[in-house]
Enzyme design. Structure first.
Site, PDB file in Angstrom:
ATOM      1  N   GLY A  14       0.803  -1.138   0.155  1.00 56.73           N
ATOM      2  CA  GLY A  14       0.001  -0.058   0.072  1.00 56.73           C
ATOM      3  C   GLY A  14       0.797   1.211   0.119  1.00 56.73           C
ATOM      4  O   GLY A  14       2.014   1.218   0.147  1.00 56.73           O
ATOM      5  N   THR A  15       0.098   2.366  -0.001  1.00 52.31           N
ATOM      6  CA  THR A  15       0.946   3.693  -0.351  1.00 52.31           C
ATOM      7  C   THR A  15       1.659   4.058   0.871  1.00 52.31           C
ATOM      8  O   THR A  15       2.748   4.635   1.018  1.00 52.31           O
ATOM      9  CB  THR A  15      -0.212   4.772  -0.569  1.00 52.31           C
ATOM     10  OG1 THR A  15      -0.708   4.445  -1.867  1.00 52.31           O
ATOM     11  CG2 THR A  15       0.656   6.105  -0.286  1.00 52.31           C
TER      12      THR A  15
END
Ligand code: ASN
Length: 165
Positions: A14-15
């Site tokens: 994920g980011t």
């Protein structure tokens, strides 16, 4: 309240863990950041990080979710924190809530932990508080709230989580 002596942390990408390369207009999901953040804060619990996946959550599929479910179910810890991309965090939470007898909190970030001003540390703090206070089940800690996965969605345009259902 159960005492949280040991916290299991499963990282999935994920980011929160992204590294951006401006010149190439590209990114990679880098090393998980949560262990570094918790160590720097001097937290008063033991934690054990399983770096399971390094994917943008747009690319997490059913077999990845099954791997997460089986991995978490096989560990002894009752308190579990999962770092995950925000785009499909709700879908994963709905799978992980089938695991009995564990409190599982998913969190991530809208901006990479490596960026100044990222929401990563705040979200991790909310998740750590939630995981040691809530009854068994799966929850999402984002935007300063603890959400039931059945009653939340990510508003992609506004880039935030909001009540749904
Ligand atoms: N903020 C994020 O994590 C979004 C990213 N596309 C993901 O879901 O992995």
């Amino acid at each position: 309240m159960d005492t949280m002596d040991d916290l299991l942390i499963v990282t999935t990408g994920g980011t929160i863990d992204k590294i951006y390369f401006d010149a190439k207009s590209d990114y990679q999901v880098g090393d998980p950041q949560i262990g570094r953040i918790l160590s720097a804060l001097g937290v008063a619990f033991r934690f054990h990080v399983i770096p399971l996946l390094r994917k943008d959550s747009l690319f997490i599929d059913g077999s990845d979710r099954e791997l997460m479910r089986a991995t978490i179910a096989a560990q002894a810890e009752r308190c579990v924190l999962v770092t995950h991309g925000t785009d499909s965090m709700v879908e994963t939470a709905k799978v992980l809530r089938t695991i009995p007898d564990k409190t599982i909190v998913l969190t991530g970030a809208l901006n990479p932990a490596r960026f100044e001003g990222s929401d990563a540390e705040f979200n991790i703090g909310c998740a750590v508080g939630a995981v040691q206070s809530l009854p068994p089940g799966a929850y999402i800690a984002m935007n300063g709230r603890i959400w039931d996965p059945a009653k939340v969605r990510k508003n992609v345009e506004a880039n935030r989580f909001e009540a749904a259902g």
